[in-house]
Design an enzyme around this catalytic site. Structure first.
Site, short mmCIF file in Angstrom:
data_model
loop_
_atom_site.label_atom_id
_atom_site.label_comp_id
_atom_site.label_asym_id
_atom_site.label_seq_id
_atom_site.Cartn_x
_atom_site.Cartn_y
_atom_site.Cartn_z
N GLY A 69 -1.46 -0.22 14.55
CA GLY A 69 -1.01 -0.84 15.79
C GLY A 69 -0.81 -2.35 15.71
N LYS A 102 -11.54 -2.40 6.52
CA LYS A 102 -10.31 -2.12 7.26
C LYS A 102 -10.70 -1.66 8.66
CE LYS A 102 -6.80 1.51 7.29
NZ LYS A 102 -6.10 2.51 6.49
N GLY A 134 2.43 -1.22 9.14
CA GLY A 134 3.21 -0.09 8.62
C GLY A 134 4.58 -0.03 9.26
N THR A 192 -4.85 5.67 2.40
CA THR A 192 -5.26 6.98 2.88
C THR A 192 -6.04 7.72 1.81
OG1 THR A 192 -3.22 6.98 4.19
CG2 THR A 192 -4.54 8.96 4.28
N GLU A 224 0.85 -1.19 0.00
CA GLU A 224 0.00 0.00 0.00
C GLU A 224 0.88 1.24 0.00
OE1 GLU A 224 -2.54 2.54 3.26
OE2 GLU A 224 -2.31 0.40 3.57
#
Length: 189
Positions: free
Chosen positions: A138, A109, A158, A49, A20
């Site tokens: 997280g 998501k 991430g 995003t 992503e």
């Protein structure tokens, strides 16, 4: 974020099959386009995003195969579906999950997942077993397997996956660690 793409090659070598790219800068679309051309046969490249339908459309025209959003917006879902791409809207409540599915999303998501934990997925899937949930925000080595065991179809990771974009061997090694952990959790489920 474009450092010759050795960092993303390391993720792919480590077994990551979906990448992503957040659309938080003007060059994001060109990065998506280059990655889709170079790695599209090795990994699915998508945009993250994405806050509106126009941005979704631009990302898709640059090669994005999926559209991740931190929120639930009907025009983002409809735009992705119109072009045959996978929308993954952000949700946080059962009501938002049902709305996303009614608007055509097959995946949702859960964001931020760390705020509710893995039990949220297990609890929500009891009355909504047809929903495919991807927790993000997280997710780390300590809780990724818990999310999978609770019923998540995948996890979004991430900074916990790539703490430094310059350590290519470390990126590949950490990717392998996550992939093995997730595969083991799937095998136990």
């Amino acid at each position: 974020m474009d450092k010759g793409r050795q960092d993303l090659a390391a993720l792919i070598k480590g077994g990551v099959t979906a990448l992503e790219i957040t659309v938080d800068s003007p060059e994001s679309f060109e990065i998506i386009q280059r990655l889709a051309r170079k790695y599209g046969d090795q990994a699915v490249i998508g945009a993250g995003t994405v806050l509106d339908g126009q941005t979704a459309r631009m990302a898709i025209h640059h090669g994005a195969e999926f559209i991740f959003s931190p929120n639930l917006k009907q025009d983002v879902i409809q735009t992705a579906l119109r072009y045959g791409k996978q929308p993954v809207p952000g949700i946080f409540t059962p009501t938002e999950i049902v709305q996303a599915v009614e608007w055509g999303a097959q995946l949702v998501k859960l964001f931020p997942a760390s705020s509710v934990g893995a039990n949220f997925i297990k609890d929500v899937m009891a009355p909504l077993p047809h929903v495919s949930i991807i927790p993000t925000g997280g997710v780390n080595l300590e809780n990724a397997a818990e999310f999978i065991a609770a019923g998540a179809v995948a996890v979004g990771i991430g900074r916990n996956l790539v703490p430094s974009w310059d350590d290519y061997e470390g990126i590949e090694s950490r990717a392998r660690e996550y992939v093995a952990l997730i595969q083991a959790a799937r095998n136990r489920s």
